[in-house]
Design a protein around this motif. Sequence first.
Motif, PDB file in Angstrom:
ATOM      1  N   LEU A 113       8.262 -39.636  -6.061  1.00  5.45           N
ATOM      2  CA  LEU A 113       7.739 -38.302  -6.355  1.00  5.45           C
ATOM      3  C   LEU A 113       6.557 -37.954  -5.452  1.00  5.45           C
ATOM      4  CD1 LEU A 113       7.858 -38.556 -10.247  1.00  5.45           C
ATOM      5  CD2 LEU A 113       9.434 -37.268  -8.790  1.00  5.45           C
ATOM      6  N   MET A 114       5.772 -38.954  -5.086  1.00  6.70           N
ATOM      7  CA  MET A 114       4.630 -38.713  -4.207  1.00  6.70           C
ATOM      8  C   MET A 114       5.072 -38.435  -2.772  1.00  6.70           C
ATOM      9  SD  MET A 114       1.558 -41.312  -5.333  1.00  6.70           S
ATOM     10  CE  MET A 114       2.504 -42.805  -5.663  1.00  6.70           C
ATOM     11  N   LEU A 115       6.088 -39.147  -2.323  1.00  3.67           N
ATOM     12  CA  LEU A 115       6.500 -39.064  -0.922  1.00  3.67           C
ATOM     13  C   LEU A 115       7.709 -38.166  -0.708  1.00  3.67           C
ATOM     14  CD1 LEU A 115       6.181 -42.826   0.134  1.00  3.67           C
ATOM     15  CD2 LEU A 115       4.487 -40.995   0.379  1.00  3.67           C
ATOM     16  N   GLY A 116       8.249 -37.606  -1.791  1.00  2.00           N
ATOM     17  CA  GLY A 116       9.503 -36.881  -1.716  1.00  2.00           C
ATOM     18  C   GLY A 116       9.597 -35.855  -0.612  1.00  2.00           C
ATOM     19  N   GLU A 117       8.581 -35.028  -0.467  1.00  4.91           N
ATOM     20  CA  GLU A 117       8.663 -33.954   0.518  1.00  4.91           C
ATOM     21  C   GLU A 117       8.448 -34.437   1.951  1.00  4.91           C
ATOM     22  OE1 GLU A 117       4.785 -31.457   0.829  1.00  4.91           O
ATOM     23  OE2 GLU A 117       4.998 -32.005  -1.295  1.00  4.91           O
ATOM     24  N   TYR A 118       8.003 -35.700   2.102  1.00  6.55           N
ATOM     25  CA  TYR A 118       7.789 -36.252   3.428  1.00  6.55           C
ATOM     26  C   TYR A 118       8.955 -37.118   3.897  1.00  6.55           C
ATOM     27  CZ  TYR A 118       3.099 -34.973   1.936  1.00  6.55           C
ATOM     28  OH  TYR A 118       2.013 -34.295   1.450  1.00  6.55           O
ATOM     29  N   GLU A 119       9.919 -37.365   3.021  1.00 11.01           N
ATOM     30  CA  GLU A 119      11.041 -38.240   3.363  1.00 11.01           C
ATOM     31  C   GLU A 119      12.348 -37.443   3.379  1.00 11.01           C
ATOM     32  OE1 GLU A 119       9.600 -42.566   1.664  1.00 11.01           O
ATOM     33  OE2 GLU A 119      10.589 -41.224   0.259  1.00 11.01           O
ATOM     34  N   GLU A 120      12.980 -37.400   4.513  1.00  7.80           N
ATOM     35  CA  GLU A 120      14.266 -36.705   4.614  1.00  7.80           C
ATOM     36  C   GLU A 120      15.373 -37.562   3.998  1.00  7.80           C
ATOM     37  OE1 GLU A 120      14.982 -35.752   8.664  1.00  7.80           O
ATOM     38  OE2 GLU A 120      13.190 -34.476   8.868  1.00  7.80           O
ATOM     39  N   ASP A 121      16.427 -36.906   3.563  1.00  9.45           N
ATOM     40  CA  ASP A 121      17.609 -37.588   3.006  1.00  9.45           C
ATOM     41  C   ASP A 121      17.286 -38.439   1.772  1.00  9.45           C
ATOM     42  OD1 ASP A 121      19.153 -36.528   5.102  1.00  9.45           O
ATOM     43  OD2 ASP A 121      18.576 -38.200   6.409  1.00  9.45           O
ATOM     44  N   SER A 122      16.233 -38.068   1.044  1.00  4.27           N
ATOM     45  CA  SER A 122      15.888 -38.797  -0.182  1.00  4.27           C
ATOM     46  C   SER A 122      16.568 -38.150  -1.377  1.00  4.27           C
ATOM     47  CB  SER A 122      14.365 -38.784  -0.394  1.00  4.27           C
ATOM     48  OG  SER A 122      13.914 -37.457  -0.624  1.00  4.27           O
ATOM     49  N   VAL A 123      16.653 -38.899  -2.483  1.00  4.80           N
ATOM     50  CA  VAL A 123      17.206 -38.350  -3.722  1.00  4.80           C
ATOM     51  C   VAL A 123      16.353 -37.161  -4.177  1.00  4.80           C
ATOM     52  CG1 VAL A 123      17.692 -38.832  -6.164  1.00  4.80           C
ATOM     53  CG2 VAL A 123      18.202 -40.559  -4.419  1.00  4.80           C
ATOM     54  N   TYR A 124      15.033 -37.281  -3.985  1.00  4.75           N
ATOM     55  CA  TYR A 124      14.136 -36.180  -4.339  1.00  4.75           C
ATOM     56  C   TYR A 124      14.537 -34.907  -3.591  1.00  4.75           C
ATOM     57  CZ  TYR A 124       9.813 -33.460  -4.755  1.00  4.75           C
ATOM     58  OH  TYR A 124       8.902 -32.460  -4.996  1.00  4.75           O
ATOM     59  N   GLN A 125      14.801 -35.034  -2.287  1.00  5.76           N
ATOM     60  CA  GLN A 125      15.200 -33.873  -1.484  1.00  5.76           C
ATOM     61  C   GLN A 125      16.532 -33.301  -1.966  1.00  5.76           C
ATOM     62  OE1 GLN A 125      13.747 -32.068   0.758  1.00  5.76           O
ATOM     63  NE2 GLN A 125      11.896 -33.260   1.160  1.00  5.76           N
ATOM     64  N   GLU A 126      17.440 -34.173  -2.409  1.00  6.84           N
ATOM     65  CA  GLU A 126      18.718 -33.708  -2.942  1.00  6.84           C
ATOM     66  C   GLU A 126      18.501 -32.837  -4.181  1.00  6.84           C
ATOM     67  OE1 GLU A 126      21.251 -37.019  -3.679  1.00  6.84           O
ATOM     68  OE2 GLU A 126      21.261 -37.696  -1.584  1.00  6.84           O
ATOM     69  N   PHE A 127      17.559 -33.253  -5.038  1.00  8.86           N
ATOM     70  CA  PHE A 127      17.247 -32.457  -6.233  1.00  8.86           C
ATOM     71  C   PHE A 127      16.663 -31.101  -5.844  1.00  8.86           C
ATOM     72  CE2 PHE A 127      16.861 -36.609  -8.748  1.00  8.86           C
ATOM     73  CZ  PHE A 127      18.107 -36.424  -9.341  1.00  8.86           C
ATOM     74  N   LEU A 128      15.791 -31.104  -4.828  1.00  5.49           N
ATOM     75  CA  LEU A 128      15.225 -29.835  -4.360  1.00  5.49           C
ATOM     76  C   LEU A 128      16.327 -28.920  -3.836  1.00  5.49           C
ATOM     77  CD1 LEU A 128      11.936 -30.778  -2.424  1.00  5.49           C
ATOM     78  CD2 LEU A 128      12.137 -29.759  -4.692  1.00  5.49           C
ATOM     79  N   ASP A 129      17.250 -29.495  -3.077  1.00  8.52           N
ATOM     80  CA  ASP A 129      18.353 -28.701  -2.519  1.00  8.52           C
ATOM     81  C   ASP A 129      19.243 -28.117  -3.615  1.00  8.52           C
ATOM     82  OD1 ASP A 129      17.403 -29.325  -0.018  1.00  8.52           O
ATOM     83  OD2 ASP A 129      18.823 -30.960   0.339  1.00  8.52           O
ATOM     84  N   GLU A 130      19.293 -28.805  -4.761  1.00  6.05           N
ATOM     85  CA  GLU A 130      20.091 -28.311  -5.882  1.00  6.05           C
ATOM     86  C   GLU A 130      19.358 -27.231  -6.676  1.00  6.05           C
ATOM     87  OE1 GLU A 130      21.266 -31.632  -8.241  1.00  6.05           O
ATOM     88  OE2 GLU A 130      22.328 -32.632  -6.587  1.00  6.05           O
ATOM     89  N   GLY A 131      18.123 -26.935  -6.266  1.00  9.28           N
ATOM     90  CA  GLY A 131      17.389 -25.847  -6.905  1.00  9.28           C
ATOM     91  C   GLY A 131      16.364 -26.250  -7.940  1.00  9.28           C
TER      92      GLY A 131
END
Length: 409
Positions: free
Chosen positions: A175-193
């Motif tokens: 959760l801390m690094l989510g926006e700095y890491e590409e292709d992460s599960v966090y980024q997938e959640f963001l892409d899903e809205g």
Amino acid sequence: MTITQQLRDASNRITQDEQEHKKKVGKKTKTKDGFDRLIFNHTKPATEVAQLCGVSKPTLMDRVAEAVKTGLLEEIEKVANQYRFTIEHTQKTMDLFEQPKWSDRFTEAQVIIIENLKGGTGKSNSCISLAASIALDYQERPRTLVIDLDPQGSQSEYSNIDVESDGDILTAVDLMLGEYEEDSVYQEFLDEGFMHEEIVLESLLTTHIPNLKILPAFSNDERFNSMAWDQQWNGDETTDFLSLLKTKVIDVLKPHFDFIFIDTAPQLNPLVWTALEAANGLLVPCTPHALDWKSTSNFMKILPGITEQLPSRGENLKWWKVLATNFDDEHDRDMNIIKRMQRALGEDMFYNSIARSTAFEQASQNLRTVLDIRKVEKFCSDKQLDKALLSLNTVKREFITVIEKYGVK
């Protein structure tokens, strides 16, 4: 076969053994009536719930029947022809009768870091045991969270989710690094809205105690330290790594919890420093043995220099105390060290201590806290269980006194 292959095979065998152990433990968590033992052990009869709500039993049952009918409560189960209220039933029923709770007295979450540079002091066990004892306060019903920042990830053992088979579980580091890491599960959640706050809240693992949640840790959380060190060496100040836990996780969760415990690794690294920056209380567990106290005292000596280097310069911390753990009260071997600790620390040390008891060991082996054990289960002797519960409850009461004195209101 190469060493790498041997290690991979060993890893697979370890994983299989862990899964088999969880299945074996799971079989023990059923009563003869088929109820989940962890749930049943905390049920209460209607008479006790009526007392908690300050009403008569007939008044209680009338209100409960109405709440069940309208969908506010699930049906209350009967065991041996007696109604048994689960923790969730009890808490929701008390809310129906508008009984005061912890959040009525303290409107801001208490954030406590559990830390010691010395390993083996009972840090993780003290963290989950204290958190569970607070969550099980039926009167004030505090909403409690344990954030695991130790990459060993031991706190997830107390959750209701098999973290080994769920690849979508996020940690505080994710959760801390989510926006700095590409292709992460966090980024997938963001892409899903999903919004960041939604992702944080959905990352919390449930436990058998409804108001106790866990944010787990995994071994690859160590990457946070590498990224933070790289930033320092490269002179890149675009990201304030030491404030990420507070801004990305704690500040999001504070409105939803009354107590947030942060369990850390026995190390001094950026991941631990983020917890020091985010907390308003510091609890230092220490076993009263000569080497443990020596290591702990050395840790306390360097701690002021560390806090002064944090973004908040340690001003966020309102209190700190040392807690004696694994204290052997049946022999005099620990008394000399206890007295030394008391002389050196004075009021900065808890008067009460967590006793050494086989009940803690047996509870841990069965993926529980001592609060989840009942004597009828015969995990340990009655004497050992009584000792564990007595020491934990006295420490919890003293801890609450500290919070009432220094806690953020």
